[in-house]
Scaffold this motif. Structure first.
Motif, PDB file in Angstrom:
ATOM      1  N   ALA A 153       0.837  -1.205   0.000  1.00  0.00           N
ATOM      2  CA  ALA A 153       0.000   0.000   0.000  1.00  0.00           C
ATOM      3  C   ALA A 153       0.870   1.251   0.000  1.00  0.00           C
ATOM      4  N   LEU A 163       1.316   4.087  -3.095  1.00  0.00           N
ATOM      5  CA  LEU A 163       1.192   5.533  -2.885  1.00  0.00           C
ATOM      6  C   LEU A 163       2.481   6.259  -3.263  1.00  0.00           C
ATOM      7  N   TYR A 188      -0.752  12.201  -4.773  1.00  0.00           N
ATOM      8  CA  TYR A 188      -0.689  11.726  -3.395  1.00  0.00           C
ATOM      9  C   TYR A 188      -1.437  12.670  -2.463  1.00  0.00           C
ATOM     10  N   ARG A 201      -4.261  11.340   0.236  1.00  0.00           N
ATOM     11  CA  ARG A 201      -3.583  10.966   1.479  1.00  0.00           C
ATOM     12  C   ARG A 201      -4.533  10.885   2.678  1.00  0.00           C
ATOM     13  N   ARG A 215      -8.384   4.991   5.704  1.00  0.00           N
ATOM     14  CA  ARG A 215      -8.596   3.591   5.326  1.00  0.00           C
ATOM     15  C   ARG A 215      -7.610   2.674   6.033  1.00  0.00           C
ATOM     16  N   GLU A 251      -6.617   7.752   2.336  1.00  0.00           N
ATOM     17  CA  GLU A 251      -5.786   6.573   2.546  1.00  0.00           C
ATOM     18  C   GLU A 251      -5.409   6.421   4.019  1.00  0.00           C
TER      19      GLU A 251
END
Length: 241
Positions: free
Chosen positions: A5, A9, A17, A21, A27, A24
């Motif tokens: 992951a 990224l 990004y 970000r 998540r 992510e």
């Protein structure tokens, strides 16, 4: 979180990004700072891997001592005039500069060699091709991220040839500073990677080819050879590596 992951990224552009970000981090159940550090480490790993995969040209040294160095330099100069349409004095520069690259540690500075022209097709790339078998450990490229470039330079003495520089110097402002700074023996760049600071040695003989002028500071550190298109029938031979 799975390392892939962070690698995924790390392959994104800074803009891409920044757009993902926060989502992510949510998540992956991470703080933004933790995610940023992990992605920075992944970027460094990718850059290290790319730098390690770059192969440098290697020229086998002549097996016997050179007993007449002036004659050797004269021969290189004459060969340059076979393949290139050059302004006065430029063939002498092209003859001496490879010797400078081989004896780099004997110098307190290394001038950039700047091959420039107002239009394409004037012999800049041919001049680099001509110099390549004469210089040690040549990295010849027409596009390279600064982070990868200074990693390759850190591996040891090499000769850097950056072709078509005008097409990507504007994309990487850091590259201009790197080329400015790498002309002294103790030159280093320091980069913060995660929670550590790494120092990269960047002293290298460097030739730059492209259209138009360099920035003033970089031009000041350069021997500038301005090339023009050869008149029809004037070149004596086409260069063959």
């Amino acid at each position: 979180p799975a390392p892939h992951a962070f690698t995924r990224l790390a392959r994104l552009s800074p803009v891409e990004y920044d757009q993902v970000r926060r989502a992510e981090a949510k998540r992956l159940h991470l703080r933004l700072r933790t995610l940023d550090d992990a992605v920075d480490d992944a970027r460094s790993a990718l850059d290290d891997a790319e730098a390690n995969n770059i192969l440098l040209s290697q020229t086998e040294p002549w097996p016997e001592p050179i007993t007449d160095a002036p004659a050797l330099f004269d021969e290189v100069r004459d060969r340059a005039l076979l393949y290139l349409y050059l302004p006065p004095g430029a063939a002498v520069v092209l003859a001496l500069w490879p010797g400078h690259a081989h004896a780099l540690n004997a110098f307190t500075h290394t001038p950039r060699l700047n091959l420039t022209s107002a239009q394409p097709g004037c012999g800049k790339s041919t001049a680099l091709d001509f110099l390549t078998p004469l210089c040690p450990s040549v990295l010849l490229t027409n596009s390279l991220k600064p982070a990868v470039l200074y990693r390759v330079m850190h591996r040891g003495r090499l000769t850097v040839f950056l072709d078509e520089l005008d097409t990507y110097l504007q994309l990487y402002p850091e590259l201009n500073g790197l080329l400015n700074a790498s002309n002294k023996p103790n030159s280093c760049v320091h980069r913060c990677e995660g929670n550590t600071v790494r120092a990269f040695k960047i002293y290298a003989a460097t030739a730059l080819a492209g259209l138009g002028h360099l920035t003033p500071t970089l031009r000041h550190r350069s021997i500038v050879i301005t090339l023009e298109e050869a008149p029809s029938g004037l070149l004596k031979a086409r260069f063959n590596p």
